[in-house]
Enzyme design. Structure first.
Site, PDB file in Angstrom:
ATOM      1  CD  GLU A 277     -20.417 -45.402   5.972  1.00  0.00           C
ATOM      2  OE1 GLU A 277     -20.762 -44.946   4.876  1.00  0.00           O
ATOM      3  OE2 GLU A 277     -19.905 -46.539   6.118  1.00  0.00           O
ATOM      4  CE  LYS A 338     -19.017 -43.778   1.107  1.00  0.00           C
ATOM      5  NZ  LYS A 338     -19.816 -44.915   1.641  1.00  0.00           N
ATOM      6  CB  CYS A 388     -17.421 -46.876   4.228  1.00  0.00           C
ATOM      7  SG  CYS A 388     -18.021 -48.592   4.177  1.00  0.00           S
TER       8      CYS A 388
END
Length: 535
Positions: A277, A338, A388
Site C-alpha cells: 500500500e 480499499k 492494510c
C-alpha cells in the site's frame, strides 16, 4: 441537645475497621484487575506468550463473579484500559496523546459494557459459558461501533502461536476468542464448582486439538511462486507522503534488483509480485513518469505486479486507496479500491465538530471507499486483496475470499507508526486469516514487517523493519473452502444471540429477586446485591 466539645484528653474515633478493609479491598481488586488486563496485552505479538490471555480472563472471572453490573462496568473499565492503552500505543507514535488515549478509553468503555453484562450472567448456572458468550457479543459490538468499528483488540489476534489457532478454521476469529475466554473463566470457576470449571477449562483445548486435523496446506489448485517487495521509505513519520517519489523509486529499484537476481539464478522467477500500500502515492493514471517507472519494473521482472497507489477519481476528483494491476507488455489492466477505510486517517468522521478542538483534523484524508470485493487474476493465482486496515475485519476478508480466491495478499503501509508493535499485530491478524480461510497469505509492507504465511499460519519468510528487501517463495494455491469460510458470520451471530439471551434471563431473574415480598418490611427484602451482598 448540644454535643459536648472534644477535650484534649478525649480519644478521637478511628476510621471504622470495616471501612479500612473496604478501601484496601477496593484497591487490591483494582490492582488485580489491571494486572489481568495487562496480561492479555502481553499475550499479543511480538511476544509469543499467548497463554497469558486465558490467565487474564481467569482474573476477570474471579473478580466479576456475583458482582452487580455497575461493579462489573468499573472493573471492566480498569481491565480494558490496562489491555488497550499499551496495545494501541502505536496510534500516538507521531501525533501524541490526542489520538492514542481517547481511542484506548473508548475501547475500554465498550469492554466495560461487556463486563457489566458478564457480571450480570455470572450467577447463572454454567456461568463461564454465558460469560464467554457475552465476551463474543462485546467483540462483535466493537467491530461495528463507532465509526464503522475498531476490532483491533480481538483476542484471536493475539493467538497466532497458540493452541487455539486451529479453531479459526471452524468458526473464525470469534470462535478463537470464545475458546480463550472460556478457558480462563472456567479456570476461575474451579474454586466454586469443579464440575462446571473443569469442562469449561478442558473442552476448548480439546476442541482446538481436534480442529488441528481440519487445517490443510495441500495445493489443491497447484502452486505459485510469489514475491513480496518491501522498498522501504527514506524516513518514518507522517510526512512519508511528502517522500512519495522516493518511495516509488525505492520499490522500482528493489524490483529491478530482484529481476537481476532472477537472471543470475539467485532467486526463482516469480509468477506474481505484490507491492505495498502507498508504494506509489503518485497517481500512475495522471503522471506519465510514474507510470513509466512501474512499467519498467513490470517488464524487468516479467510478472504481473499489484501496485498500491493513490488514484484520483476523474469524476469527483477525490482520492481512492487503490491497488492497480500492471501486466508485462500490457500495462494497467485492473484495479481494487480499499473498501474499509481507516477513520481519523483516510477519513475524518464529524470533521467540522472535531475542528472546534484542533485544526489537525484537516490532516486526515478525504478518501472514498470502494465497493467491489473481487481481487486479481495474477498468473496461476486468483488473489484476494485486503489492504492494510481491512485485514482486521472478518467480513471484509471473507467477502474477498468468497469471490473465488486461492491466495490472499495484504498490501500495507506501516511507515506512519515507526518502530512500534503495530506491524507485528497486523502480521498476527494475517496469520489468523490464513488458517481461517485455508489460504497462503502474502504480506507486503513499505517498511516492515513483510512476510509469506502458509495456510497453517506459519511464517516461512519475513523481513526486518525499515529495510529494503524482497521475499520469494512457492506457496500452495488452495480453492477448498474451510468450514469458517462456508459458515461465514453465523458462528458469531449464534454466540452473540446466546450471550444476549443469557443477559436478558439474568436481568429478569434479578428483578424478580429484588421485587419486595407483599407485607414484608424493607429489612426483609431480598436485594440480590444490596448491602448484604455488595462487594
Amino acid at each position: 441537645m448540644v454535643a459536648a466539645p472534644v477535650t484534649p484528653d478525649q480519644p478521637v474515633a478511628d476510621t471504622p475497621p470495616a471501612r479500612r478493609r473496604d478501601v484496601r479491598g477496593t484497591l487490591l481488586r483494582t490492582l488485580l484487575t489491571a494486572a489481568g488486563g495487562a496480561a492479555v496485552f502481553l499475550s499479543f505479538p511480538p511476544r509469543t506468550t499467548w497463554w497469558l490471555a486465558p490467565l487474564g480472563f481467569a482474573v476477570l472471572g474471579l473478580l466479576l463473579h456475583g458482582r452487580r453490573a455497575r461493579a462489573g462496568f468499573g472493573l471492566g473499565l480498569v481491565w480494558g484500559l490496562a489491555f488497550m492503552a499499551p496495545l494501541l500505543r502505536w496510534t500516538g507514535e507521531f501525533v501524541g496523546l490526542i489520538a492514542w488515549l481517547p481511542l484506548a478509553l473508548l475501547c475500554a468503555l465498550l469492554i466495560a459494557v461487556g463486563t457489566a453484562a458478564m457480571a450480570a450472567v455470572s450467577r447463572l448456572p454454567g456461568a463461564p459459558l454465558w460469560m464467554a458468550l457475552v465476551w463474543v457479543a462485546d467483540e462483535a459490538l466493537r467491530a461495528v461501533v463507532p465509526f464503522g468499528g475498531f476490532p483491533w483488540g480481538k483476542i484471536a489476534f493475539g493467538q497466532p502461536e497458540g493452541w487455539y489457532l486451529p479453531l479459526a478454521a471452524i468458526g473464525g476469529a470469534p470462535l478463537v476468542g470464545f475458546a480463550v475466554a472460556l478457558t480462563g473463566l472456567g479456570a476461575a470457576h474451579l474454586i466454586r464448582d469443579w464440575r462446571i470449571g473443569v469442562p469449561a477449562l478442558v473442552l476448548p483445548l480439546a476442541a482446538a486439538l481436534a480442529a488441528a486435523t481440519l487445517v490443510h496446506t495441500d495445493p489443491d489448485q497447484g502452486t505459485a511462486t510469489v514475491a513480496a517487495v518491501q522498498g522501504n521509505v527514506p524516513r518514518a513519520g507522517l510526512d512519508f507522503n511528502a517522500q512519495r517519489r522516493a518511495v516509488l523509486d525505492n520499490h522500482v529499484a528493489r524490483t529491478l534488483l530482484l529481476a537481476e537476481d532472477v537472471r543470475a539464478g539467485r532467486a526463482e522467477q516469480p509468477d506474481l509480485v505484490i507491492w505495498p500500500e502507498n508504494s506509489s502515492d503518485i497517481d500512475p493514471f495522471r503522471n506519465v513518469d510514474a507510470a513509466n517507472q512501474i512499467r519498467r519494473a513490470t517488464e524487468a521482472i516479467g510478472a504481473p505486479i499489484a501496485v498500491g497507489a493513490v488514484v484520483i477519481d476523474p469524476d469527483d476528483k477525490l482520492p481512492r486507496n487503490t491497488v492497480v494491476l500492471y501486466e508485462p507488455g500490457v500495462g494497467p489492466t485492473d484495479t481494487y479500491t480499499k473498501r474499509q477505510l481507516q477513520p481519523f486517517g483516510e477519513t475524518m468522521p464529524y470533521r467540522g465538530f472535531f475542528r472546534i478542538f484542533t485544526d489537525a483534523v484537516d490532516r486526515a484524508g478525504t478518501f472514498q471507499p470502494g465497493t467491489d470485493p473481487e481481487g486479481f487474476t495474477m498468473g496461476p493465482a486468483k488473489v484476494a486483496i485486503d489492504t492494510c486496515y481491512e485485514v482486521a475485519f472478518d467480513g471484509v476478508v471473507r467477502d474477498s475470499v468468497t469471490e473465488g480466491a486461492n491466495l490472499i495478499a495484504i498490501p500495507t503501509n506501516n511507515a506512519t507508526f515507526g518502530y512500534t508493535e503495530m506491524t507485528y499485530q497486523q502480521l498476527a491478524m494475517s496469520r489468523v486469516r490464513a488458517v481461517e480461510h485455508g489460504k497462503a497469505v502474502i504480506v507486503s509492507a513499505t517498511s516492515g514487517v513483510s512476510a509469506i504465511v502458509a495456510p497453517d499460519g506459519s511464517v516461512s519468510r519475513r523481513t526486518g523493519m525499515f529495510t529494503a528487501d524482497a521475499l520469494v517463495a512457492t506457496v500452495p494455491l488452495r480453492g477448498e473452502a474451510t468450514l469458517a469460510t462456508r459458515l461465514g458470520a453465523w458462528p458469531e451471530w449464534v454466540m452473540t444471540a446466546l450471550g444476549l439471551m443469557a443477559v436478558a434471563i439474568a436481568l429478569t431473574t434479578t428483578r424478580r429477586r429484588t421485587r419486595p415480598t407483599p407485607g414484608a418490611g424493607a429489612g426483609e427484602e431480598d436485594t440480590d446485591g444490596g448491602p448484604a451482598g455488595a462487594a
